[in-house]
Design a protein around this motif. Structure first.
Motif, PDB file in Angstrom:
ATOM      1  N   GLU A 190       0.849  -1.187   0.000  1.00 17.03           N
ATOM      2  CA  GLU A 190       0.000   0.000   0.000  1.00 17.03           C
ATOM      3  C   GLU A 190       0.885   1.237   0.000  1.00 17.03           C
ATOM      4  O   GLU A 190       1.964   1.236   0.604  1.00 17.03           O
ATOM      5  CB  GLU A 190      -0.917   0.014   1.229  1.00 17.03           C
ATOM      6  N   MET A 191       0.433   2.288  -0.677  1.00 16.71           N
ATOM      7  CA  MET A 191       1.231   3.507  -0.714  1.00 16.71           C
ATOM      8  C   MET A 191       0.342   4.723  -0.874  1.00 16.71           C
ATOM      9  O   MET A 191      -0.759   4.652  -1.419  1.00 16.71           O
ATOM     10  CB  MET A 191       2.247   3.465  -1.860  1.00 16.71           C
ATOM     11  N   TRP A 192       0.829   5.846  -0.369  1.00 17.12           N
ATOM     12  CA  TRP A 192       0.240   7.155  -0.632  1.00 17.12           C
ATOM     13  C   TRP A 192       1.159   7.862  -1.618  1.00 17.12           C
ATOM     14  O   TRP A 192       2.327   8.091  -1.328  1.00 17.12           O
ATOM     15  CB  TRP A 192       0.126   7.973   0.658  1.00 17.12           C
ATOM     16  N   GLU A 193       0.625   8.158  -2.796  1.00 13.94           N
ATOM     17  CA  GLU A 193       1.408   8.857  -3.823  1.00 13.94           C
ATOM     18  C   GLU A 193       0.965  10.313  -3.888  1.00 13.94           C
ATOM     19  O   GLU A 193      -0.224  10.601  -4.040  1.00 13.94           O
ATOM     20  CB  GLU A 193       1.203   8.202  -5.190  1.00 13.94           C
ATOM     21  N   THR A 194       1.912  11.215  -3.741  1.00 12.99           N
ATOM     22  CA  THR A 194       1.590  12.636  -3.864  1.00 12.99           C
ATOM     23  C   THR A 194       1.243  12.937  -5.312  1.00 12.99           C
ATOM     24  O   THR A 194       2.034  12.671  -6.215  1.00 12.99           O
ATOM     25  CB  THR A 194       2.764  13.518  -3.412  1.00 12.99           C
ATOM     26  N   ARG A 195       0.062  13.468  -5.514  1.00 11.69           N
ATOM     27  CA  ARG A 195      -0.368  13.797  -6.865  1.00 11.69           C
ATOM     28  C   ARG A 195       0.122  15.178  -7.282  1.00 11.69           C
ATOM     29  O   ARG A 195       0.667  15.360  -8.355  1.00 11.69           O
ATOM     30  CB  ARG A 195      -1.904  13.731  -6.973  1.00 11.69           C
ATOM     31  N   LYS A 196      -0.102  16.158  -6.392  1.00  6.18           N
ATOM     32  CA  LYS A 196       0.292  17.515  -6.738  1.00  6.18           C
ATOM     33  C   LYS A 196       0.208  18.393  -5.497  1.00  6.18           C
ATOM     34  O   LYS A 196      -0.564  18.112  -4.576  1.00  6.18           O
ATOM     35  CB  LYS A 196      -0.634  18.084  -7.832  1.00  6.18           C
ATOM     36  N   VAL A 197       1.013  19.444  -5.471  1.00  2.00           N
ATOM     37  CA  VAL A 197       0.920  20.461  -4.427  1.00  2.00           C
ATOM     38  C   VAL A 197       0.356  21.725  -5.060  1.00  2.00           C
ATOM     39  O   VAL A 197       0.882  22.212  -6.075  1.00  2.00           O
ATOM     40  CB  VAL A 197       2.294  20.754  -3.797  1.00  2.00           C
ATOM     41  N   TYR A 198      -0.730  22.232  -4.496  1.00  7.52           N
ATOM     42  CA  TYR A 198      -1.391  23.429  -5.011  1.00  7.52           C
ATOM     43  C   TYR A 198      -1.032  24.615  -4.130  1.00  7.52           C
ATOM     44  O   TYR A 198      -1.192  24.557  -2.910  1.00  7.52           O
ATOM     45  CB  TYR A 198      -2.904  23.237  -5.050  1.00  7.52           C
ATOM     46  N   SER A 199      -0.574  25.685  -4.748  1.00  5.58           N
ATOM     47  CA  SER A 199      -0.111  26.847  -3.992  1.00  5.58           C
ATOM     48  C   SER A 199      -1.252  27.560  -3.277  1.00  5.58           C
ATOM     49  O   SER A 199      -1.048  28.197  -2.249  1.00  5.58           O
ATOM     50  CB  SER A 199       0.620  27.828  -4.916  1.00  5.58           C
ATOM     51  N   ASP A 200      -2.458  27.464  -3.831  1.00  7.72           N
ATOM     52  CA  ASP A 200      -3.625  28.078  -3.198  1.00  7.72           C
ATOM     53  C   ASP A 200      -4.881  27.386  -3.705  1.00  7.72           C
ATOM     54  O   ASP A 200      -4.825  26.507  -4.576  1.00  7.72           O
ATOM     55  CB  ASP A 200      -3.678  29.594  -3.461  1.00  7.72           C
ATOM     56  N   LEU A 201      -6.030  27.788  -3.169  1.00  6.62           N
ATOM     57  CA  LEU A 201      -7.282  27.122  -3.516  1.00  6.62           C
ATOM     58  C   LEU A 201      -7.712  27.411  -4.950  1.00  6.62           C
ATOM     59  O   LEU A 201      -8.420  26.607  -5.562  1.00  6.62           O
ATOM     60  CB  LEU A 201      -8.386  27.532  -2.533  1.00  6.62           C
ATOM     61  N   GLU A 202      -7.299  28.542  -5.493  1.00 11.81           N
ATOM     62  CA  GLU A 202      -7.616  28.855  -6.890  1.00 11.81           C
ATOM     63  C   GLU A 202      -6.871  27.906  -7.826  1.00 11.81           C
ATOM     64  O   GLU A 202      -7.415  27.454  -8.840  1.00 11.81           O
ATOM     65  CB  GLU A 202      -7.260  30.305  -7.207  1.00 11.81           C
ATOM     66  N   ASP A 203      -5.624  27.603  -7.485  1.00 12.10           N
ATOM     67  CA  ASP A 203      -4.828  26.657  -8.267  1.00 12.10           C
ATOM     68  C   ASP A 203      -5.485  25.277  -8.238  1.00 12.10           C
ATOM     69  O   ASP A 203      -5.598  24.592  -9.266  1.00 12.10           O
ATOM     70  CB  ASP A 203      -3.415  26.602  -7.690  1.00 12.10           C
TER      71      ASP A 203
END
Length: 264
Positions: A194-207
């Protein structure tokens, strides 16, 4: 309105992200890619074909049934001479017997009916060299239906639209089914991770909103109408606001099945 993988407008839907270090770290724990011939079946836009090349694979073959997906993959992998792409599918790859060392099937098996899984795994066994490794990465129903939070955004999809739960469960295979079909196809050395893969980091809620509204890389969102998608985005933004979160680190929960072709 399921995603049309053959539409030109979706050419880059699965092409412009990069494999996260959380993924590469897991792969390096499971198999040594260096110097190997890797095959990425259901390669989409070539994200993980590029990742294999970056991990030191001597050659990578990406296979997909969609000419548009392959066009996007080729556009995104200019400068990677060790990567080639060809049209094919999980049951008919077009590759020679015992021609590769490593196979990845990522986010593919939920497109395959349960009664066809063994045949697709048998095709992988055929093209692997003795001692070669098959890695399957996908979500079980349990992976998908974990509660929503600031990391596991998918949980909010099902919270707001419960009808998606049945749709998701129908297309996801249990770990028991996967293991049974791998064994029936002739694989040995079966492991489950099992793993948690980081999909993306969003700089803010608009992103974050902009990414969700394009439905990029999330086929389940194509089940929603435009107004429903806008409602979902507003709901997720509200949840993040309540938690005082602006920068969002989105992660996906996955299961990885590792299987080995017995050595001669």
């Amino acid at each position: 309105m399921a995603i049309n993988f053959h539409a030109e407008r979706n050419r880059f839907t699965y092409a412009r992200r990069h494999a996260d270090v959380s993924w590469t770290a897991m792969i390096e724990k499971l198999v040594d890619v260096r110097g190997k011939h890797a095959v990425d079946i259901g390669c989409g836009g070539g994200i993980y074909s590029r990742a294999f090349a970056n991990l030191g694979a001597a050659s990578v073959t990406g296979i997909d049934f969609s000419a548009e997906m392959l066009a996007g993959a080729r556009a995104q992998t200019a400068g990677y001479p060790q990567i080639t792409y060809q049209n094919g599918d999980a049951q008919v790859t077009g590759l020679a017997d015992a021609s590769c060392d490593l196979i990845l099937k990522r986010a593919l098996t939920h497109h395959i009916k349960a009664e066809e899984l063994t045949a697709t795994f048998a095709e992988a066994l055929r093209i692997l060299r003795p001692g070669g490794t098959l890695l399957i990465q996908n979500r079980t129903p349990e992976d998908c239906l974990m509660p929503g939070n600031e990391n596991h955004l998918r949980g909010y999809f099902f919270e707001l639209y419960p009808r998606l739960i049945e749709r998701e469960i129908k297309r996801r295979h249990s770990s028991e089914t996967m293991l049974s079909c791998l064994q029936a196809a002739g694989f040995t050395g079966l492991e489950v991770h099992e793993m948690w893969e980081t999909r993306k980091v969003y700089s803010d809620l608009e992103d974050l909103a902009a990414d969700l509204l394009t439905r990029t890389g999330r086929s389940i969102l194509h089940e929603l109408s435009d107004p429903e998608l806008q409602e979902l985005v507003a709901h997720i933004q509200e949840q993040m606001f309540k938690r005082g979160i602006q920068e969002v680190l989105e992660q996906d929960r996955w299961t990885i099945w590792k299987a080995v072709k017995a050595a001669d």
